[in-house]
Motif scaffolding. Structure first.
Motif, mmCIF file in Angstrom:
data_model
loop_
_atom_site.group_PDB
_atom_site.id
_atom_site.type_symbol
_atom_site.label_atom_id
_atom_site.label_comp_id
_atom_site.label_asym_id
_atom_site.label_seq_id
_atom_site.Cartn_x
_atom_site.Cartn_y
_atom_site.Cartn_z
ATOM 1 N N GLY A 97 39.238 -5.654 29.640
ATOM 2 C CA GLY A 97 37.950 -5.263 30.196
ATOM 3 C C GLY A 97 36.996 -4.671 29.171
ATOM 4 N N ALA A 98 37.519 -4.297 28.017
ATOM 5 C CA ALA A 98 36.657 -3.751 26.973
ATOM 6 C C ALA A 98 35.921 -4.870 26.258
ATOM 7 C CB ALA A 98 37.487 -2.947 25.979
ATOM 8 N N SER A 99 34.865 -4.492 25.544
ATOM 9 C CA SER A 99 34.124 -5.475 24.756
ATOM 10 C C SER A 99 34.844 -5.721 23.435
ATOM 11 C CB SER A 99 32.699 -4.999 24.512
ATOM 12 O OG SER A 99 32.727 -3.820 23.742
ATOM 13 N N LEU A 100 34.495 -6.860 22.829
ATOM 14 C CA LEU A 100 35.185 -7.270 21.606
ATOM 15 C C LEU A 100 34.173 -7.787 20.591
ATOM 16 C CD1 LEU A 100 37.839 -8.118 20.059
ATOM 17 C CD2 LEU A 100 37.556 -10.348 21.174
ATOM 18 N N GLU A 101 34.370 -7.419 19.338
ATOM 19 C CA GLU A 101 33.620 -8.049 18.253
ATOM 20 C C GLU A 101 34.570 -8.289 17.095
ATOM 21 O OE1 GLU A 101 30.223 -5.982 16.530
ATOM 22 O OE2 GLU A 101 29.345 -7.912 15.986
ATOM 23 N N LEU A 102 34.667 -9.542 16.681
ATOM 24 C CA LEU A 102 35.468 -9.919 15.519
ATOM 25 C C LEU A 102 34.520 -10.294 14.393
ATOM 26 C CD1 LEU A 102 38.238 -12.126 17.186
ATOM 27 C CD2 LEU A 102 38.208 -9.663 16.802
ATOM 28 N N ARG A 103 34.765 -9.711 13.239
ATOM 29 C CA ARG A 103 33.841 -9.881 12.131
ATOM 30 C C ARG A 103 34.209 -11.066 11.240
ATOM 31 N NH1 ARG A 103 33.751 -4.442 9.019
ATOM 32 N NH2 ARG A 103 35.968 -4.395 9.600
ATOM 33 N N CYS A 104 33.172 -11.698 10.708
ATOM 34 C CA CYS A 104 33.353 -12.813 9.785
ATOM 35 C C CYS A 104 32.196 -12.785 8.785
ATOM 36 C CB CYS A 104 33.349 -14.140 10.531
ATOM 37 S SG CYS A 104 33.349 -15.596 9.446
ATOM 38 N N ASN A 105 32.525 -12.777 7.510
ATOM 39 C CA ASN A 105 31.524 -12.888 6.461
ATOM 40 C C ASN A 105 31.856 -14.100 5.598
ATOM 41 O OD1 ASN A 105 31.806 -9.646 6.887
ATOM 42 N ND2 ASN A 105 29.710 -10.304 6.486
ATOM 43 N N TYR A 106 30.851 -14.790 5.156
ATOM 44 C CA TYR A 106 31.094 -16.003 4.392
ATOM 45 C C TYR A 106 30.293 -15.984 3.097
ATOM 46 C CZ TYR A 106 26.518 -17.483 5.946
ATOM 47 O OH TYR A 106 25.164 -17.547 6.170
ATOM 48 N N SER A 107 30.774 -16.764 2.172
ATOM 49 C CA SER A 107 30.052 -17.005 0.930
ATOM 50 C C SER A 107 30.005 -18.513 0.755
ATOM 51 C CB SER A 107 30.779 -16.360 -0.256
ATOM 52 O OG SER A 107 30.168 -16.739 -1.477
ATOM 53 N N LYS A 150 30.492 -23.350 17.609
ATOM 54 C CA LYS A 150 30.037 -23.722 16.278
ATOM 55 C C LYS A 150 28.542 -23.481 16.163
ATOM 56 C CE LYS A 150 29.294 -28.605 17.418
ATOM 57 N NZ LYS A 150 29.633 -28.543 18.851
ATOM 58 N N TYR A 151 28.095 -23.291 14.930
ATOM 59 C CA TYR A 151 26.676 -23.143 14.641
ATOM 60 C C TYR A 151 26.319 -24.061 13.485
ATOM 61 C CZ TYR A 151 22.366 -21.415 12.703
ATOM 62 O OH TYR A 151 21.089 -21.346 12.198
ATOM 63 N N PHE A 152 25.201 -24.820 13.662
ATOM 64 C CA PHE A 152 24.738 -25.608 12.531
ATOM 65 C C PHE A 152 23.249 -25.425 12.288
ATOM 66 C CE2 PHE A 152 22.782 -28.809 15.216
ATOM 67 C CZ PHE A 152 23.567 -28.809 16.355
ATOM 68 N N SER A 153 22.486 -25.082 13.295
ATOM 69 C CA SER A 153 21.056 -24.840 13.104
ATOM 70 C C SER A 153 20.497 -24.287 14.401
ATOM 71 C CB SER A 153 20.327 -26.122 12.705
ATOM 72 O OG SER A 153 20.311 -27.027 13.783
ATOM 73 N N LYS A 158 23.843 -14.428 11.220
ATOM 74 C CA LYS A 158 22.874 -13.590 10.530
ATOM 75 C C LYS A 158 22.874 -13.981 9.061
ATOM 76 C CE LYS A 158 23.087 -9.624 13.659
ATOM 77 N NZ LYS A 158 23.302 -8.159 13.784
ATOM 78 N N ARG A 159 21.878 -14.758 8.682
ATOM 79 C CA ARG A 159 21.822 -15.276 7.322
ATOM 80 C C ARG A 159 21.698 -14.144 6.310
ATOM 81 N NH1 ARG A 159 20.572 -20.265 5.361
ATOM 82 N NH2 ARG A 159 19.815 -20.947 7.405
ATOM 83 N N SER A 160 20.906 -13.135 6.615
ATOM 84 C CA SER A 160 20.666 -12.050 5.663
ATOM 85 C C SER A 160 21.951 -11.262 5.375
ATOM 86 C CB SER A 160 19.590 -11.101 6.200
ATOM 87 O OG SER A 160 20.025 -10.526 7.430
ATOM 88 N N GLN A 161 22.863 -11.275 6.324
ATOM 89 C CA GLN A 161 24.123 -10.548 6.151
ATOM 90 C C GLN A 161 25.290 -11.484 5.867
ATOM 91 O OE1 GLN A 161 24.779 -7.889 9.481
ATOM 92 N NE2 GLN A 161 22.630 -7.267 9.527
#
Lengths: 117, 117
Positions: free
Chosen positions: A16-26, A49-52, A68-71
């Protein structure tokens, strides 16, 4: 070098709690981003998926992710976790389909999610 | 639904044995991939193929070879198995399409867990 970082190896949340899983890419080019889920003993299943376009994408099972492109981030979220969401989650990056070539995905190390009742 | 079938879910082999891992997909996909999955390392690409009889090295090809004699079948071969090849092996396939809505999404098999003694 191209890489994907998932900073959290294990996460435990209450049902029932909220969830956020982090992902950073290079990635040097326009990225094509994915989240996959792997239930115990199973192969990987595409969540979204995300492409545009719109940077907030909706996926299956009530998941969403925001680019988030800036991050250089593509974090996965779910407002209310269910016990059946316990699994391992993988973020991946590949080349944009507009760039040509073969889409070799680079995967993060994964985040294992445990859900407490 | 696209189906990717890996013939062996669990294998136990001895050091030095030749090992064949078979993968078959039923959706006429051009691209097929072999990944290795290890805890804390995520998925690493061993080899991929974008056409019959074509193959490309991934990030960790050493100690492996592949064969793609038919479009639907992609085999991973360990010429002389070693204990450090004990792992989960995942096969995946995808089609190439300039339309990004479905292109380049990997569909995975359930995996083959190999133990080398």
């Amino acid at each position: 070098a191209q890489s994907v970082t998932q900073p959290d190896i294990h996460i435990t949340v209450s049902e029932g709690a909220s969830l956020e899983l982090r992902c950073n890419y290079s990635y040097g080019a326009t990225p094509y981003l994915f989240w996959y889920v792997q239930s115990p003993g199973q192969g990987l299943q595409l969540l979204l998926k995300y492409f545009s376009g719109d940077t907030l994408v909706q996926g299956i099972k009530g998941f969403e992710a925001e680019f988030k492109r800036s991050q250089s981030s593509f974090n996965l979220r779910k407002p209310s976790v269910h016990w059946s969401d316990a699994a391992e989650y993988f973020c991946a990056v590949g080349s944009s389909p507009f760039s040509g070539g073969y889409n070799k995905l680079i995967f993060g190390a994964g985040t294992r999610l445990a859900v407490h009742p | 639904d696209v189906k990717v079938t890996q013939s062996s879910r669990y294998l136990v082999k001895r050091t030095g044995e030749k090992v064949f891992l078979e993968c078959v997909q039923d959706m006429d996909h051009e691209n097929m991939f072999w990944y290795r999955q290890d805890p804390g390392l995520g998925l690493r690409l061993i080899y991929f193929s974008y056409d019959v009889k074509m193959k490309e090295k991934g990030d960790i090809p050493e100690g492996y070879s592949v064969s793609r004699e038919k479009k639907e079948r992609f085999s991973l071969i360990l010429e002389s198995a070693s204990t450090n090849q004990t792992s989960m092996y995942l096969c995946a396939s995808s089609f190439w399409d300039q339309n990004p809505s479905g292109a380049n999404v990997l569909t995975f098999g359930a995996g083959s867990r190999l133990t080398v003694l």
